[in-house]
Design an enzyme around this catalytic site. Structure first.
Site, PDB file in Angstrom:
ATOM      1  CG  ASP A  97     -32.120  41.369 -75.140  1.00 38.14           C
ATOM      2  OD1 ASP A  97     -32.693  42.329 -75.692  1.00 38.14           O
ATOM      3  OD2 ASP A  97     -31.868  41.322 -73.920  1.00 38.14           O
ATOM      4  CD  GLU A 196     -35.385  44.818 -66.222  1.00 40.47           C
ATOM      5  OE1 GLU A 196     -35.246  44.655 -67.454  1.00 40.47           O
ATOM      6  OE2 GLU A 196     -34.527  44.489 -65.394  1.00 40.47           O
TER       7      GLU A 196
END
Ligand code: KIV
Length: 294
Positions: A97, A196
């Site tokens: 990430d 998300e």
């Protein structure tokens, strides 16, 4: 096999999962499972369990390093934890990430930092947060040969702009923007897309319209795959638990119980016992005692 003793037998029989394998899974309608991982033993366990992908998420900052949010996480911290995960996982697709400020300043810096995940930490892909405003950067990273997973909806690196950890895409206008950005990310070369905290029906529609897999977290069962923060799933992080988490264990209580039992055992001298101690032959002991007598 014996030259790599830390890997289990079943890890040798599976092939490394690739970004295109995930796209094929979607095409076949097979759900994709991903979890986050930040260290060697957890990576071993995740890989052994057969998870498709391990994301070394910048959630590291909150669940492992104790920061208030993900913003303080640095490239060096990410790379350090990615290396540990790489040593433990042989089959899962490994995704690093990109932390806050590692890809926002310029696309040149973004490509360089994305490359470090592959070159210095053994990752096979990277992830970054953002939509329309990141398309040029995404294209540059993919053009450098680096597989990229997008991330839309609630983007924790933008909490100051979003005003907190709120679900996204709940109005017709924001849903349309999200829907369009999902397509733009696919067209820019992303091999998958994290959604998300967005409404389940929006995530399902986006998933149906894309050929790349959507990986949902708080986005309902209509996504092509799911991801959770492993510390949430294991009940290891008790500062707060988002509504969308399902706890599969309560390791925090298990740890507390184990630590308390240990303290009691040390206190009443039942630990260490004979089995936990090193012995020496009697004759050596006698000879030693004679030797030290005045
Ligand atoms: O950092 C992270 O763990 C993530 C997942 C929640 C998708 O971005």
């Amino acid at each position: 096999m014996s030259s790599v003793p830390h890997l289990t037998a079943s890890q040798f029989t599976r092939k490394r999962i690739t970004p295109s394998a995930l796209i094929e899974k979607k095409a076949r309608g097979v759900p994709i499972s991903m979890l986050t991982g930040y260290d060697y033993p957890t990576a071993l366990a995740l890989d052994n369990a057969g998870v498709d992908g391990i994301l070394v998420g910048d959630s590291l900052g909150m669940v492992v390093l104790g920061y208030e949010n993900t913003l303080p996480v640095t490239m060096e911290e990410m790379l350090h934890h990615c290396r540990a995960v790489t040593r433990g996982a042989r089959s899962a697709l490994l995704i690093g990430d990109m932390p806050f400020m590692s890809y926002q300043v310029s696309k040149e810096e973004a490509v360089r930092n994305a490359g470090r995940f592959l070159q210095e930490a053994g990752m096979q892909a990277v992830k970054l947060e953002g939509g329309r405003e990141r398309l040029e950067t995404i294209r540059a990273i993919v053009a450098a040969g680096i597989p990229l997973m997008g991330h839309l909806g609630l983007m924790p690196q933008s909490i100051n702009l979003l005003g907190g950890y709120h679900p996204q895409g709940r109005t017709a206008l924001t849903a349309k923007r999200l829907f369009e950005e999902a397509r733009l990310l696919q067209d820019s070369g992303c091999f998958a897309l994290v959604l998300e905290s967005v409404p389940a029906r929006l995530a399902e529609l986006i998933s149906k319209r894309l050929t790349i897999p959507t990986i949902g977290i708080g986005a309902g069962g209509g996504c092509d795959g799911q991801i959770l923060v492993t510390h949430d799933l294991l009940g290891l992080f008790d500062r707060f638990t988002p509504k969308f988490v399902r706890k599969y264990a309560d390791l925090n209580s298990a740890m507390q119980t184990a630590f308390k039992e240990y303290i009691v055992d040390v206190g009443n001298r039942s630990f260490p016992s004979r089995e936990n101690s090193v012995d020496m032959p009697d004759e050596e002991w006698e000879s030693f005692l004679k030797d030290i007598r005045p």
